[in-house]
Scaffold this motif. Sequence first.
Motif, mmCIF file in Angstrom:
data_model
loop_
_atom_site.group_PDB
_atom_site.id
_atom_site.type_symbol
_atom_site.label_atom_id
_atom_site.label_comp_id
_atom_site.label_asym_id
_atom_site.label_seq_id
_atom_site.Cartn_x
_atom_site.Cartn_y
_atom_site.Cartn_z
ATOM 1 N N MET A 101 0.824 -1.208 0.000
ATOM 2 C CA MET A 101 0.000 0.000 0.000
ATOM 3 C C MET A 101 0.859 1.259 0.000
ATOM 4 N N ILE A 102 1.921 1.249 0.801
ATOM 5 C CA ILE A 102 2.804 2.420 0.875
ATOM 6 C C ILE A 102 3.521 2.642 -0.452
ATOM 7 N N VAL A 103 4.064 1.562 -1.012
ATOM 8 C CA VAL A 103 4.784 1.681 -2.283
ATOM 9 C C VAL A 103 3.830 2.101 -3.399
ATOM 10 N N SER A 104 2.642 1.502 -3.435
ATOM 11 C CA SER A 104 1.668 1.848 -4.471
ATOM 12 C C SER A 104 1.206 3.289 -4.347
ATOM 13 N N CYS A 105 1.050 3.760 -3.108
ATOM 14 C CA CYS A 105 0.644 5.139 -2.877
ATOM 15 C C CYS A 105 1.635 6.102 -3.532
ATOM 16 N N GLY A 106 2.936 5.886 -3.261
ATOM 17 C CA GLY A 106 3.947 6.754 -3.849
ATOM 18 C C GLY A 106 4.077 6.580 -5.348
ATOM 19 N N LEU A 162 -7.196 5.622 -4.220
ATOM 20 C CA LEU A 162 -7.102 6.876 -3.476
ATOM 21 C C LEU A 162 -6.035 7.819 -4.031
ATOM 22 N N SER A 163 -5.146 7.313 -4.893
ATOM 23 C CA SER A 163 -4.020 8.121 -5.386
ATOM 24 C C SER A 163 -4.447 9.437 -6.037
ATOM 25 N N PRO A 164 -5.487 9.456 -6.897
ATOM 26 C CA PRO A 164 -5.882 10.749 -7.483
ATOM 27 C C PRO A 164 -6.290 11.769 -6.421
ATOM 28 N N PHE A 165 -6.923 11.300 -5.339
ATOM 29 C CA PHE A 165 -7.369 12.221 -4.296
ATOM 30 C C PHE A 165 -6.186 12.732 -3.474
ATOM 31 N N ILE A 166 -5.116 11.925 -3.398
ATOM 32 C CA ILE A 166 -3.898 12.405 -2.746
ATOM 33 C C ILE A 166 -3.315 13.565 -3.530
ATOM 34 N N ILE A 167 -3.341 13.449 -4.859
ATOM 35 C CA ILE A 167 -2.856 14.540 -5.703
ATOM 36 C C ILE A 167 -3.739 15.771 -5.543
ATOM 37 N N TYR A 168 -5.050 15.577 -5.404
ATOM 38 C CA TYR A 168 -5.971 16.706 -5.248
ATOM 39 C C TYR A 168 -5.745 17.468 -3.945
ATOM 40 N N LEU A 169 -5.086 16.829 -2.977
ATOM 41 C CA LEU A 169 -4.756 17.545 -1.742
ATOM 42 C C LEU A 169 -3.876 18.757 -2.015
ATOM 43 N N GLY A 170 -3.161 18.708 -3.145
ATOM 44 C CA GLY A 170 -2.316 19.843 -3.525
ATOM 45 C C GLY A 170 -3.087 21.102 -3.825
ATOM 46 N N ASN A 171 -4.413 20.990 -4.049
ATOM 47 C CA ASN A 171 -5.224 22.186 -4.275
ATOM 48 C C ASN A 171 -5.345 23.017 -3.000
ATOM 49 N N ASN A 172 -5.252 22.350 -1.838
ATOM 50 C CA ASN A 172 -5.306 23.056 -0.561
ATOM 51 C C ASN A 172 -3.933 23.560 -0.137
ATOM 52 N N TYR A 173 -2.943 22.693 -0.329
ATOM 53 C CA TYR A 173 -1.556 23.076 -0.025
ATOM 54 C C TYR A 173 -0.654 22.331 -0.997
ATOM 55 N N PRO A 208 0.731 16.627 -0.834
ATOM 56 C CA PRO A 208 0.926 15.262 -1.362
ATOM 57 C C PRO A 208 2.337 14.742 -1.157
ATOM 58 N N TYR A 209 3.341 15.618 -1.336
ATOM 59 C CA TYR A 209 4.730 15.189 -1.161
ATOM 60 C C TYR A 209 5.025 14.850 0.304
ATOM 61 N N ILE A 210 4.464 15.627 1.230
ATOM 62 C CA ILE A 210 4.669 15.348 2.657
ATOM 63 C C ILE A 210 4.073 13.990 3.020
ATOM 64 N N LEU A 211 2.868 13.721 2.509
ATOM 65 C CA LEU A 211 2.206 12.450 2.808
ATOM 66 C C LEU A 211 2.961 11.271 2.208
ATOM 67 N N ILE A 212 3.318 11.369 0.921
ATOM 68 C CA ILE A 212 4.011 10.274 0.238
ATOM 69 C C ILE A 212 5.385 10.022 0.868
ATOM 70 N N GLY A 213 6.142 11.095 1.112
ATOM 71 C CA GLY A 213 7.477 10.951 1.694
ATOM 72 C C GLY A 213 7.451 10.366 3.086
ATOM 73 N N SER A 214 6.516 10.816 3.914
ATOM 74 C CA SER A 214 6.420 10.313 5.289
ATOM 75 C C SER A 214 6.048 8.834 5.317
ATOM 76 N N LEU A 215 5.101 8.439 4.471
ATOM 77 C CA LEU A 215 4.701 7.033 4.419
ATOM 78 C C LEU A 215 5.861 6.153 3.951
#
Length: 391
Positions: free
Chosen positions: A190-195, A314-325, A329-336
């Motif tokens: 899940m972590i690898v697929s997310c990134g 869920l990956s497209p919605f992770i990218i959409y988080l970039g609309n807020n900040y 998305p990079y913080i979430l992917i990198g931390s995971l």
Amino acid sequence: MSDRFGRKPALFTTIIIQTVATFIQIFSPNWEAFSIIFFFVGAGSVSNYVIAYVLGIEILSPGVRVVFSSLGVFVSSAIGYMLMPPVAYFIREWRWLLVPMAGSGLIYIPLWWVIPESPRWLLSQGRVEEAEAILRDAAGRNGVEAPEVIFTPSEVEDALAMRDMKHNILDVMRSSNMLSITVLCSLLWMIVSCGYFALILNTSNLNGNPYINCFLSGVVEVPAYFIALVLLRYCSRHLCQSSTLFLGGTVILFINIVPTDLPGLAIFLEMVGKFAITAAFCVVYSVTTELFPTVVRNMAMGTCSMAARIVTILSPFIIYLGNNYKYLPYILIGSLAIFGGLFCFILPESYGRVLPETISQMQQIKGCRCNTDQETKNIDSKSEFRKESKL
């Protein structure tokens, strides 16, 4: 299907599903029909990828196995990925773009007479003579003289004893040892697929030509798989998995501090992060196949792949988080990724070990050692009970 009916029949069945569904998709009258048909395209595509990987791992020797898993499967996938943007650049109409995708499925037809069934799976089903015939044929093709006796009487006896023990997905959950390994492997997937998929989907948001960015995203996968080959060949699985996830997570987190007037540097760091996450994807396949026994290997791979697809959704919605900040998305992917690089050490080390054939041959995870033997006996006895019930 693969564990119950065989690797080869399941592989070609899912290839047919993917090819036929892609062909039907060409004639989609609307978006809803296109999406419904696409469900079957994805089901066939993901399934045959996993089955083909398991089949190759079980057929080949340990030395060649690493080359197959990195260069054979993943580099071929990367080459297909690299070819997609140029083809899409010249074929802009989506119906015509599906034509070469559907037509590529025809190249698999001759492979039915080339690819053998897995001897390991045949042996687990008690089909000893068929397994011996495949091994003798392989020895002849490689110019090696096969021994007069391939399987010892005890191995034949064990194979015949396993023949009537049918395993199902519940067997993956009955043992605390196997359940723990399944959960941990699923989390890694899940972590690898997310990134991996989030970075793929983000290529269209990068500065520059989207076709070139997508092509570059495919190009960085090729050296990533060569690095994965070297790591898998000479390093422990813990080091392989952790190093690639640590590198990918750290580099992706660094994107947050890149000045906005240096977009080229941000693209470079994202490609380096994609490079490391891609190598981690190759490693997690090897780790999973080496930890699970033949009798449930494809079920376990399918379970982990299913968990990975949930995150892929869920990956497209992770990218959409970039609309807020922008950098969220990079913080979430990198931390995971960094988190995955830490907890992968909990899994047993499988480097240099023989592939397990039965549940009792699985390695033990820390904390599950005390009751694994009894649970394994319970699984075997329940399999025996199901056999007697059918009789």
